[in-house]
Every structure is written in structure tokens, then in C-alpha cells.
Design a protein around this motif. Structure first.
Motif, PDB file in Angstrom:
ATOM      1  N   THR A   1     -93.910  36.517  21.284  1.00 52.93           N
ATOM      2  CA  THR A   1     -93.826  37.602  20.718  1.00 52.93           C
ATOM      3  C   THR A   1     -93.410  37.040  19.277  1.00 52.93           C
ATOM      4  O   THR A   1     -92.501  36.329  18.910  1.00 52.93           O
ATOM      5  CB  THR A   1     -92.728  38.576  21.207  1.00 52.93           C
TER       6      THR A   1
ATOM      7  N   ILE B   1     -89.457  34.825  21.667  1.00 53.57           N
ATOM      8  CA  ILE B   1     -89.546  35.548  20.408  1.00 53.57           C
ATOM      9  C   ILE B   1     -89.281  34.675  19.464  1.00 53.57           C
ATOM     10  O   ILE B   1     -88.366  33.724  19.058  1.00 53.57           O
ATOM     11  CB  ILE B   1     -88.526  36.627  20.415  1.00 53.57           C
TER      12      ILE B   1
ATOM     13  N   GLU C   1     -97.557  40.321  16.590  1.00 53.58           N
ATOM     14  CA  GLU C   1     -98.501  39.804  17.594  1.00 53.58           C
ATOM     15  C   GLU C   1     -97.864  39.284  18.896  1.00 53.58           C
ATOM     16  O   GLU C   1     -96.563  38.664  18.756  1.00 53.58           O
ATOM     17  CB  GLU C   1     -99.271  38.606  17.276  1.00 53.58           C
ATOM     18  N   THR C   2     -98.260  39.866  20.106  1.00 54.95           N
ATOM     19  CA  THR C   2     -97.450  39.337  21.310  1.00 54.95           C
ATOM     20  C   THR C   2     -98.491  39.264  22.449  1.00 54.95           C
ATOM     21  O   THR C   2     -99.879  39.629  22.359  1.00 54.95           O
ATOM     22  CB  THR C   2     -96.571  40.526  21.796  1.00 54.95           C
TER      23      THR C   2
ATOM     24  N   THR D   1     -98.972  34.628  12.891  1.00 55.68           N
ATOM     25  CA  THR D   1     -98.955  33.606  13.958  1.00 55.68           C
ATOM     26  C   THR D   1     -99.534  32.353  13.494  1.00 55.68           C
ATOM     27  O   THR D   1     -99.056  31.221  13.981  1.00 55.68           O
ATOM     28  CB  THR D   1     -99.748  34.233  15.110  1.00 55.68           C
TER      29      THR D   1
ATOM     30  N   LYS E   1     -84.873  39.170  15.509  1.00 51.92           N
ATOM     31  CA  LYS E   1     -84.883  38.437  16.707  1.00 51.92           C
ATOM     32  C   LYS E   1     -83.454  38.288  17.473  1.00 51.92           C
ATOM     33  O   LYS E   1     -83.640  39.433  18.559  1.00 51.92           O
ATOM     34  CB  LYS E   1     -85.381  37.041  16.518  1.00 51.92           C
TER      35      LYS E   1
ATOM     36  N   ASN F   1     -95.450  34.171  27.901  1.00 48.15           N
ATOM     37  CA  ASN F   1     -95.655  35.183  26.876  1.00 48.15           C
ATOM     38  C   ASN F   1     -94.922  34.884  25.638  1.00 48.15           C
ATOM     39  O   ASN F   1     -93.769  34.305  25.582  1.00 48.15           O
ATOM     40  CB  ASN F   1     -95.429  36.452  27.337  1.00 48.15           C
TER      41      ASN F   1
ATOM     42  N   LEU G   1     -91.692  45.328  24.423  1.00 47.77           N
ATOM     43  CA  LEU G   1     -91.116  44.004  25.229  1.00 47.77           C
ATOM     44  C   LEU G   1     -91.077  44.503  26.554  1.00 47.77           C
ATOM     45  O   LEU G   1     -90.636  45.378  27.173  1.00 47.77           O
ATOM     46  CB  LEU G   1     -89.985  43.523  24.444  1.00 47.77           C
TER      47      LEU G   1
ATOM     48  N   LEU H   1     -93.435  44.083  14.796  1.00 47.95           N
ATOM     49  CA  LEU H   1     -93.988  43.149  15.854  1.00 47.95           C
ATOM     50  C   LEU H   1     -95.232  42.943  15.106  1.00 47.95           C
ATOM     51  O   LEU H   1     -96.192  43.562  14.962  1.00 47.95           O
ATOM     52  CB  LEU H   1     -94.191  43.822  17.092  1.00 47.95           C
TER      53      LEU H   1
ATOM     54  N   HIS I   1     -90.153  34.313  28.206  1.00 50.94           N
ATOM     55  CA  HIS I   1     -91.009  34.884  27.173  1.00 50.94           C
ATOM     56  C   HIS I   1     -89.950  34.419  25.887  1.00 50.94           C
ATOM     57  O   HIS I   1     -88.773  34.436  25.816  1.00 50.94           O
ATOM     58  CB  HIS I   1     -90.577  36.369  27.301  1.00 50.94           C
TER      59      HIS I   1
ATOM     60  N   GLN J   1    -103.967  39.447  24.206  1.00 48.37           N
ATOM     61  CA  GLN J   1    -103.203  39.635  23.165  1.00 48.37           C
ATOM     62  C   GLN J   1    -103.079  40.827  22.387  1.00 48.37           C
ATOM     63  O   GLN J   1    -104.175  41.768  22.535  1.00 48.37           O
ATOM     64  CB  GLN J   1    -103.651  38.606  22.017  1.00 48.37           C
TER      65      GLN J   1
END
Length: 330
Positions: free
Chosen positions: A230, A38, A239-240, A255, A46, A228, A28, A237, A36, A317
């Protein structure tokens, strides 16, 4: 320079069944003024990630990271006292249930005054007292509370949910933090109140050049100006990257599922239609799947998913998936 830079952060816990990895190599980065978000289901890690940032983890949990830097300073190398000083000066956190975190024995005025740094007011005792009261009124106005006289004399249990959340934000920003962590601040609020809080957080990020880290379960409730995004699932993780890119063309099936399950999309479903949910539930820590932890619930899962996928990059991405969606045509 990044305000917050986290590389391969891992949190492990010893259990009777062996060692369990609660967070698995999380990355991150946050810049000043960045918003941002999450996103992840309950149990995705989280809030645990937020606690790792501000340094309030259970001592029995083992945290390791290739990098855990705040403004270029290694937080892992600091003493407990030095870490607390940075957290108290530069970071603040607001919670889902503000009434539970505000002091029930003190009025709103007393709690905000306590949060104002001593160095912000100078002069004689009376002058300091007047300056603090002026600053408290300014803070309430900034978070959208106009009837400050009534609110200042109130105790937390006398406030509505929306006003209590605004007060908690005023307490959090009283010392002008560089990072504000909002842990599901609008869950269960009515839409009008939720929109007010979202606009307030966005305004604070812009006017104060303050980074905002928003934690939420519903991808549809992220702040409109989120740069952004996440996605976490079960400590991994998924996808971010750039929020607009992720919402328009998600690479990871998780996602895509979170977008379909968002409250915004559900309101557009026809009458009596089935809700678009992932099958199954989030696994417990004692029964974590090997490889990609989404595997048992993923609609695209195949045999290869028992091996943890490496990170893949596509434009703005980054994702971890053997079989990504919306692959560009060659």
C-alpha cells in the motif's frame, strides 16, 4: 475471514485554521499469515494508521470509519477496557529505535519474562520460574540470538542496535500475537543487520501464521515475501494491491516515483548522476492541496487533478489517479 478489515478510515483534527483531515478514507485488509507493507514519505500517515489500529490515538483526534473490524468484531463499538484487552492479547508493535522503547532499568531477561502471559506457565513457584527462564531462552534463539547468557544479563544500553531490535521482537512475540506491526524496524541499520531482521520477520509470519504490517519509507526495503503493498501520501491512499504487480507495473505516478527513488535503484545509478526525486516537499497540514494531494509534485498532473480521483481497479491493483501509468493496450 479477514483478520483486520478497515473501510474508509478517516482521522480529523480541529485547528485554528479549521478542520484538517489527517487520514482520508483509508482502506486496508489483512489475512492471517499475510505480510503487508505500507510505504510512504515522512508525514504520509503510515505510523498514524498503525496507531489507529492498536488504539493509541490522541483523544483530540476524531476517528471515523465505515468499518474497523478485528476478526469480525467492531473495534469502534468496544469500551476502552475491552479494546485494550484485544490489543494486549492479539497485537504487538516494534519500533525504529528499540533502545528508546526497552526499559533501561531492567535487564533483557526481566523484560521478556514480564511479556510472557501468566497462563503459559503452571505448577509450583519454582516450576513457573524455571519454565519462564526456559521460554526466554527459546524466544532469544527464535530471533537469532545464540549467546543468550550474555544478552539476558544485559541492559538495553549495553546492546548493539541489531541485538536490541531482535530483543524488542522477542518481547513483542512473547505472547504470540496474531498481528505484528513493525514501524520502520531496519532504518539506519547496516545491510547485514537489516537483512537479518527482514528474514526474521518473514520467518515469524510463516511459522506462527502471524500477520505482519511493515511500515517503511523505502519501497526497496520491504520484506522479500511481501504479498500486498500500500502506498500512502499525505494521508491519502495512492495505490494498493499485489506487491509483485505493483512493482512490475505501477499504475500511480507516486508508486513509480517511489520505485525510482528506492535505495536499490540508486545504487545502480552512474557516477555523478542526478538522483530521481520528486520535486518539492510533503505539504504541511495547514496547506493541504485540494483534490489529489500529490498534484503539486506529480509529473503527470493536469487541471482535472484538483478533483479527488475515485478508486480504479486493474487486475490485482486499486489506485486513485486520473492519469494512470502502464495502461494495458486495447
Amino acid at each position: 475471514m479477514d483478520l483486520l478489515d478497515i473501510r474508509n478510515l478517516t482521522i480529523e483534527l480541529d485547528t485554528p485554521q479549521g478542520q484538517v483531515r489527517i487520514l482520508d478514507r483509508i482502506n486496508l485488509q489483512l489475512k492471517p499469515g499475510e505480510i503487508h507493507s505500507i510505504v510512504g514519505e515522512s508525514g504520509s500517515g503510515k505510523s498514524l494508521l498503525a496507531k489507529a489500529v492498536i488504539g493509541v490515538l490522541n483523544p483530540a483526534w476524531r476517528l471515523t470509519a465505515d468499518r474497523l473490524w478485528w476478526r469480525g468484531q467492531d473495534l469502534q463499538a468496544l469500551s476502552f477496557k475491552a479494546r485494550r484487552a484485544i490489543t494486549g492479547r492479539d497485537m504487538a508493535m516494534i519500533f525504529q529505535d528499540p533502545a528508546a522503547y526497552l526499559d533501561p532499568n531492567n535487564t533483557v531477561e526481566q523484560q521478556i519474562i514480564e511479556a510472557i502471559p501468566a497462563g503459559d506457565v503452571t505448577g509450583t513457584f519454582l516450576r513457573k520460574r524455571m519454565d519462564r527462564k526456559t521460554r526466554v531462552r527459546q524466544l532469544l534463539h527464535r530471533v537469532g540470538i545464540r549467546d543468550h547468557d550474555k544478552v539476558l544479563k544485559s541492559y538495553p544500553f549495553e546492546l548493539s542496535e541489531g541485538i536490541a531490535q531482535k530483543v524488542s521482537i522477542a518481547v513483542a512475540v512473547a505472547h504470540r500475537p496474531r498481528l505484528l506491526i513493525a514501524d520502520e524496524p531496519t532504518t539506519a541499520m547496516e545491510p547485514s543487520t537489516r537483512n537479518q531482521i527482514q528474514r526474521l520477520l518473514t520467518k515469524l509470519a510463516v511459522s506462527e501464521n502471524m500477520a505482519v504490517l511493515l511500515i517503511t519509507q523505502d519501497i526497496g526495503s520491504i520484506l522479500p515475501d511481501t504479498q500486498n503493498l500500500t502506498l500512502l501520501y499525505c494521508g491519502q491512499l495512492m495505490e494498493t494491491g499485489n506487491a509483485v504487480k505493483l512493482l512490475e507495473s505501477p499504475a500511480h505516478p507516486y508508486t513509480d516515483s517511489m520505485i525510482r527513488m528506492s535505495l536499490n535503484n540508486q545504487s545502480q545509478l552512474p557516477h555523478k548522476a542526478r538522483l530521481p526525486t520528486l520535486p518539492g516537499t510533503v505539504p504541511t497540514l495547514r496547506h493541504l492541496p485540494i483534490g489529489c494531494r500529490l498534484g503539486p509534485r506529480c509529473p503527470n498532473a493536469q487541471k482535472q487533478c484538483v478533483i479527488a480521483p475515485s478508486a480504479s481497479q486493474r487486475e490485482q491493483q486499486l489506485f486513485h489517479c486520473h492519469f494512470p501509468l502502464n495502461e494495458p493496450s486495447s
